[in-house]
Design a protein around this motif. Structure first.
Motif, PDB file in Angstrom:
ATOM      1  N   ASP A 231       0.857  -1.178   0.000  1.00  0.00           N
ATOM      2  CA  ASP A 231       0.000   0.000   0.000  1.00  0.00           C
ATOM      3  C   ASP A 231       0.901   1.238   0.000  1.00  0.00           C
ATOM      4  OD1 ASP A 231      -2.173   1.657   0.232  1.00  0.00           O
ATOM      5  OD2 ASP A 231      -2.557   1.223   2.347  1.00  0.00           O
ATOM      6  N   ILE A 232       0.665   2.146  -0.930  1.00  0.00           N
ATOM      7  CA  ILE A 232       1.480   3.372  -1.001  1.00  0.00           C
ATOM      8  C   ILE A 232       0.591   4.594  -0.776  1.00  0.00           C
ATOM      9  CG2 ILE A 232       1.287   3.652  -3.538  1.00  0.00           C
ATOM     10  CD1 ILE A 232       4.222   4.562  -3.528  1.00  0.00           C
ATOM     11  N   PRO A 233       0.835   5.362   0.268  1.00  0.00           N
ATOM     12  CA  PRO A 233       0.063   6.589   0.453  1.00  0.00           C
ATOM     13  C   PRO A 233       0.692   7.757  -0.316  1.00  0.00           C
ATOM     14  CG  PRO A 233       1.467   6.233   2.351  1.00  0.00           C
ATOM     15  CD  PRO A 233       1.800   5.155   1.356  1.00  0.00           C
ATOM     16  N   GLY A 234      -0.003   8.850  -0.360  1.00  0.00           N
ATOM     17  CA  GLY A 234       0.539  10.023  -1.037  1.00  0.00           C
ATOM     18  C   GLY A 234      -0.562  10.988  -1.401  1.00  0.00           C
ATOM     19  N   MET A 235      -0.170  12.219  -1.703  1.00  0.00           N
ATOM     20  CA  MET A 235      -1.157  13.207  -2.155  1.00  0.00           C
ATOM     21  C   MET A 235      -0.413  14.321  -2.893  1.00  0.00           C
ATOM     22  SD  MET A 235      -1.965  14.981   1.494  1.00  0.00           S
ATOM     23  CE  MET A 235      -1.963  13.399   2.301  1.00  0.00           C
ATOM     24  N   THR A 236      -1.092  14.944  -3.833  1.00  0.00           N
ATOM     25  CA  THR A 236      -0.477  16.001  -4.638  1.00  0.00           C
ATOM     26  C   THR A 236       0.163  17.072  -3.751  1.00  0.00           C
ATOM     27  OG1 THR A 236      -2.186  15.602  -6.282  1.00  0.00           O
ATOM     28  CG2 THR A 236      -0.934  17.622  -6.520  1.00  0.00           C
ATOM     29  N   GLU A 237      -0.505  17.392  -2.648  1.00  0.00           N
ATOM     30  CA  GLU A 237      -0.005  18.461  -1.774  1.00  0.00           C
ATOM     31  C   GLU A 237       1.386  18.146  -1.209  1.00  0.00           C
ATOM     32  OE1 GLU A 237      -2.904  16.965  -1.886  1.00  0.00           O
ATOM     33  OE2 GLU A 237      -4.480  18.071  -0.845  1.00  0.00           O
ATOM     34  N   VAL A 238       1.672  16.857  -1.003  1.00  0.00           N
ATOM     35  CA  VAL A 238       2.997  16.451  -0.484  1.00  0.00           C
ATOM     36  C   VAL A 238       3.730  15.688  -1.591  1.00  0.00           C
ATOM     37  CG1 VAL A 238       4.198  15.439   1.477  1.00  0.00           C
ATOM     38  CG2 VAL A 238       1.834  16.209   1.748  1.00  0.00           C
ATOM     39  N   TYR A 239       4.048  16.379  -2.655  1.00  0.00           N
ATOM     40  CA  TYR A 239       4.760  15.870  -3.826  1.00  0.00           C
ATOM     41  C   TYR A 239       3.867  14.996  -4.719  1.00  0.00           C
ATOM     42  CZ  TYR A 239       8.849  17.230  -1.032  1.00  0.00           C
ATOM     43  OH  TYR A 239       9.750  17.918  -0.267  1.00  0.00           O
ATOM     44  N   GLY A 240       3.257  13.935  -4.145  1.00  0.00           N
ATOM     45  CA  GLY A 240       2.499  12.971  -4.942  1.00  0.00           C
ATOM     46  C   GLY A 240       2.536  11.616  -4.263  1.00  0.00           C
ATOM     47  N   PRO A 241       2.469  10.506  -5.036  1.00  0.00           N
ATOM     48  CA  PRO A 241       2.521   9.210  -4.374  1.00  0.00           C
ATOM     49  C   PRO A 241       3.889   9.000  -3.725  1.00  0.00           C
ATOM     50  CG  PRO A 241       2.786   8.955  -6.740  1.00  0.00           C
ATOM     51  CD  PRO A 241       2.427  10.388  -6.496  1.00  0.00           C
ATOM     52  N   GLY A 242       3.909   8.203  -2.652  1.00  0.00           N
ATOM     53  CA  GLY A 242       5.203   7.812  -2.094  1.00  0.00           C
ATOM     54  C   GLY A 242       5.620   8.544  -0.832  1.00  0.00           C
ATOM     55  N   THR A 243       4.667   9.018  -0.032  1.00  0.00           N
ATOM     56  CA  THR A 243       5.057   9.624   1.255  1.00  0.00           C
ATOM     57  C   THR A 243       5.502   8.547   2.242  1.00  0.00           C
ATOM     58  OG1 THR A 243       2.712   9.559   1.879  1.00  0.00           O
ATOM     59  CG2 THR A 243       3.569  11.651   1.061  1.00  0.00           C
ATOM     60  N   GLY A 244       5.362   7.298   1.843  1.00  0.00           N
ATOM     61  CA  GLY A 244       5.785   6.172   2.672  1.00  0.00           C
ATOM     62  C   GLY A 244       5.427   4.898   1.950  1.00  0.00           C
ATOM     63  N   LEU A 245       5.731   3.755   2.558  1.00  0.00           N
ATOM     64  CA  LEU A 245       5.293   2.472   1.992  1.00  0.00           C
ATOM     65  C   LEU A 245       5.180   1.450   3.110  1.00  0.00           C
ATOM     66  CD1 LEU A 245       4.954   1.504  -1.172  1.00  0.00           C
ATOM     67  CD2 LEU A 245       6.739  -0.105  -0.497  1.00  0.00           C
ATOM     68  N   GLU A 246       4.245   0.564   2.895  1.00  0.00           N
ATOM     69  CA  GLU A 246       4.118  -0.610   3.740  1.00  0.00           C
ATOM     70  C   GLU A 246       5.374  -1.455   3.530  1.00  0.00           C
ATOM     71  OE1 GLU A 246       0.648  -2.540   2.366  1.00  0.00           O
ATOM     72  OE2 GLU A 246       0.571  -3.945   4.035  1.00  0.00           O
ATOM     73  N   CYS A 247       5.938  -1.998   4.611  1.00  0.00           N
ATOM     74  CA  CYS A 247       7.075  -2.908   4.413  1.00  0.00           C
ATOM     75  C   CYS A 247       6.565  -4.334   4.291  1.00  0.00           C
ATOM     76  CB  CYS A 247       8.078  -2.783   5.545  1.00  0.00           C
ATOM     77  SG  CYS A 247       7.439  -3.411   7.106  1.00  0.00           S
ATOM     78  N   SER A 248       7.465  -5.278   4.054  1.00  0.00           N
ATOM     79  CA  SER A 248       7.027  -6.661   3.829  1.00  0.00           C
ATOM     80  C   SER A 248       6.514  -7.320   5.111  1.00  0.00           C
ATOM     81  CB  SER A 248       8.154  -7.485   3.208  1.00  0.00           C
ATOM     82  OG  SER A 248       9.310  -7.341   4.002  1.00  0.00           O
ATOM     83  N   ALA A 249       6.730  -6.692   6.264  1.00  0.00           N
ATOM     84  CA  ALA A 249       6.152  -7.215   7.508  1.00  0.00           C
ATOM     85  C   ALA A 249       4.651  -6.910   7.583  1.00  0.00           C
ATOM     86  CB  ALA A 249       6.871  -6.613   8.713  1.00  0.00           C
ATOM     87  N   HIS A 250       4.206  -5.986   6.762  1.00  0.00           N
ATOM     88  CA  HIS A 250       2.784  -5.605   6.708  1.00  0.00           C
ATOM     89  C   HIS A 250       2.243  -5.213   8.073  1.00  0.00           C
ATOM     90  CE1 HIS A 250       2.671  -6.649   2.525  1.00  0.00           C
ATOM     91  NE2 HIS A 250       3.234  -7.791   2.807  1.00  0.00           N
ATOM     92  N   GLN A 251       3.010  -4.408   8.766  1.00  0.00           N
ATOM     93  CA  GLN A 251       2.561  -3.896  10.060  1.00  0.00           C
ATOM     94  C   GLN A 251       2.506  -2.379   9.996  1.00  0.00           C
ATOM     95  OE1 GLN A 251       5.565  -5.580  12.562  1.00  0.00           O
ATOM     96  NE2 GLN A 251       4.706  -7.643  12.512  1.00  0.00           N
TER      97      GLN A 251
END
Lengths: 426, 426
Positions: A231-251
């Motif tokens: 799952d990748i969050p993001g929004m135009t206001e903060v650059y766009g997609p990719g303000t973080g990412l779920e890691c493979s631990a899925h926590q």
């Protein structure tokens, strides 16, 4: 693990970076933008007043109205000749939100995305099919930029065009898909229909732009035979997609706390919620030049995830975006988010992840109908709809009518799927 | 004039760069690509045989078939992990042509485009509306990349979406439009229709992807009140748009002779045409890493423009692309290019620049109908169609039927306008 794009700081080092970034941002906004200066003066804060991270709470909020007010280049804090790009969000109400970027902003963004691809376990040998919008929207441009900087091969298609998507999945043996979960669902259904499972090489998928349920993800993972999805969050206001990412631990989602400060506030009191509680994400950027954000009210709902992540990564986490405060609807006096309904539907294995909520008004009274697709190949027990209705009544305290419709009968979307159809004002 | 992005070499320096680039390219292709090695071995040439620019003539040609043969990554001359992007052309027949890029290729491309924007007289304060396709196509990506590197503000929209184009032209006071001439014509017609002339700030436009006539350009320039317009050549095989640009002296297109060698050959004999004569552009790249091109037969028709340019720029020139050898059609035994018809229509001030050629077959005999729009606000003399038919008969030696249709009655296009409708095989 050795990362190419991840910082590794102690809590003290991170706090120092954040304080320096906060001081720089407030000063930069104050000096560069008349709109920000007015806002800060009105709230009685001068950039020199910022002495510690605690001082964040005294800063005024920035809202979507501030972005509309200064249209077309709201909150611009650099001379115009330093702007090299704009992006915009779709702007369903009124004029669209337009955000500007300096070259340094784009360079920051590309690091964010490279971190995402690294966290998803990709390598320069991966082939990333980018199935989201280019042009004014940030999605395509962001994934493309990060993919190239990371060194993987970008296969840039944009949204829609299912035939071409399928052709390039097969011809290019693409290993990773970037799309909305809705689009991936559509693609999975087509791959199944045309029996292409053995002809494709997809291993991973990265889903953004809309909340999606575990069931939806499981269906996509199984149908496309994926190793993992993120799952990748993001929004135009903060650059766009990719303000973080779920890691493979899925926590939860690791976010880039060296690039922005995240607060989770009660949307009504605007005070921090209790640790672990859901609230509105409020973001303050730390190095954004063209349009810095000071306590920007994102309207996205999430919560902090406390403790250390088992993946070992030393970056704080927030939960998936659980919905938007905008999506909340009031039904017979009760505040409801579509995600609450989705969570209940999720628990019935006979139902698929595809649903829509219809609101109607008859003789002054509100009615809610929930249409949900049956899982393919499942026999639906006679009393299932009633069981779901009871569950909703118990958990959300409202009456509804549940209709179980045949598989694949609800509309599909390349982008964010519309979950709520509110016809009460018609 | 002081340029930021232009090289300034003597003829001797340029020849030296070209020879080094040629040696590097042939050796790189030979070492990196089995497909190229086989091709070079078959023609009996070893990279070490290249001693002077004269040796170019002994190298084998590369054709569009070579790009199809190695699909999806034809002629790839670097290890796959060095590829960071692909682009593709639309590929109307068979599989599309896919081209790969290393990071260095993208860096070269951005310099090419920056030179274009510089030659068009733009500055970092310009706002460039990019109204061409993103994603798989090179056009959007290329203009965007160059615009940012040049330092102007990119307003990235993509093709189509006339309402949004008009809105951003007004809201952003865009100063430069990058599009096909067909798209600019459509936009000009809309600006006129909605009386937006006084509300927009367009000064320049850069037209690519299709040949366009002086009349078409004049109409666009006058309607949009432009200072100047420029023709930009390019093709996916050689990075994308921006292999050169027309300068403000409008005496042909300066091309980047330090990045590729251009030959103009007779398409039948494959020998150089006489100086100034029209022939097929054949291109050899000098620093392209992922997919170098050795004597690539572009099928584009043009000619060298001899002598010095009055703009003072020390880079060789070719003429506008006069058509594609693919576009040639045979009518009653005569080879005809649509551009020849356009040139004749161009001479009648009562006619607009919009035309279409229809070919039909009746009882084994071919018939040609040319539909051309009347210029808006002009009275068409009774004998005009006959006069045009006579002119065509005299200059191209074929009979045709000319139909003068009302203004705005032929179909408009966001991309390349289809000029020829050949229904002879139906």
């Amino acid at each position: 693990m050795n990362y190419r794009f991840f910082p590794n700081f102690t809590k003290e080092e991170l706090a120092k970076i954040q304080l320096e970034g906060l001081k720089w941002t407030v000063n930069h906004a104050y000096q560069g933008s008349a709109q920000y200066q007015k806002k800060l003066k009105k709230s009685g804060i001068h950039p020199n007043d910022i002495k510690s991270l605690e001082d964040l709470q005294y800063l005024p909020f920035t809202t979507v109205e501030d972005l509309r007010e200064g249209y077309p280049l709201p909150l611009l804090s650099v001379p115009e000749e330093e702007v090299v790009r704009i992006h915009a969000s779709s702007g369903t109400t009124g004029k669209r939100k337009v955000l500007a970027y300096t070259q340094k902003d784009i360079d920051t963004w590309k690091i964010m995305l490279a971190r995402c691809f690294e966290l998803a376990g990709l390598s320069p040998l991966d082939r990333i099919q980018i199935a989201v919008g280019y042009g004014l929207w940030t999605a395509g441009a962001g994934f493309q930029l990060g993919c190239e900087y990371f060194g993987a091969m970008a296969v840039p298609i944009g949204p829609g065009n299912l035939d071409m998507q399928l052709q390039l999945l097969v011809d290019f043996q693409t290993t990773c898909l970037c799309s909305t979960a809705s689009m991936a669902l559509l693609l999975a259904e087509q791959v199944k229909k045309h029996q292409l499972q053995s002809k494709i090489a997809l291993k991973k998928a990265i889903f953004g732009a809309e909340p999606h349920t575990p069931k939806m993800r499981k269906y996509i993972e199984e149908t496309l035979n994926l190793e993992d999805t993120f799952d990748i969050p993001g929004m135009t206001e903060v650059y766009g997609p990719g303000t973080g990412l779920e890691c493979s631990a899925h926590q939860g989602i690791h976010y880039w706390a060296d690039l922005f400060i995240l607060e989770i506030l009660d949307p009504n009191t605007l005070k921090p919620v209790q640790p672990g509680e859901v609230g509105e994400m409020v973001i303050t950027t730390l190095c954004k030049e063209a349009v810095p954000l000071i306590r920007y009210r994102t309207r996205d709902l999430t919560r902090f995830i406390p403790g250390e992540c088992s993946c070992g990564l030393n970056l704080p986490r927030h939960d998936h975006i659980l919905g938007r405060s905008d999506d909340m609807f009031i039904f017979r006096g009760v505040n409801i988010y579509p995600g609450q309904i989705a969570t209940i539907l999720e628990q019935f294995p006979e139902l698929s992840s595809e649903y829509q909520i219809y609101l109607n008004r008859k003789q002054g009274l509100d009615f809610m109908t929930i249409k949900v697709e049956a899982q393919e190949g499942t026999t639906i027990p006679d009393n299932l709809a009633t069981a779901v209705e009871k569950n909703i009544k118990t958990k959300i305290l409202v009456s509804s009518k549940v209709e179980i419709v045949p598989p694949l009968s609800l509309p599909r979307s390349f982008g964010k799927t519309k979950r709520l159809i509110d016809e009460r004002d018609n």
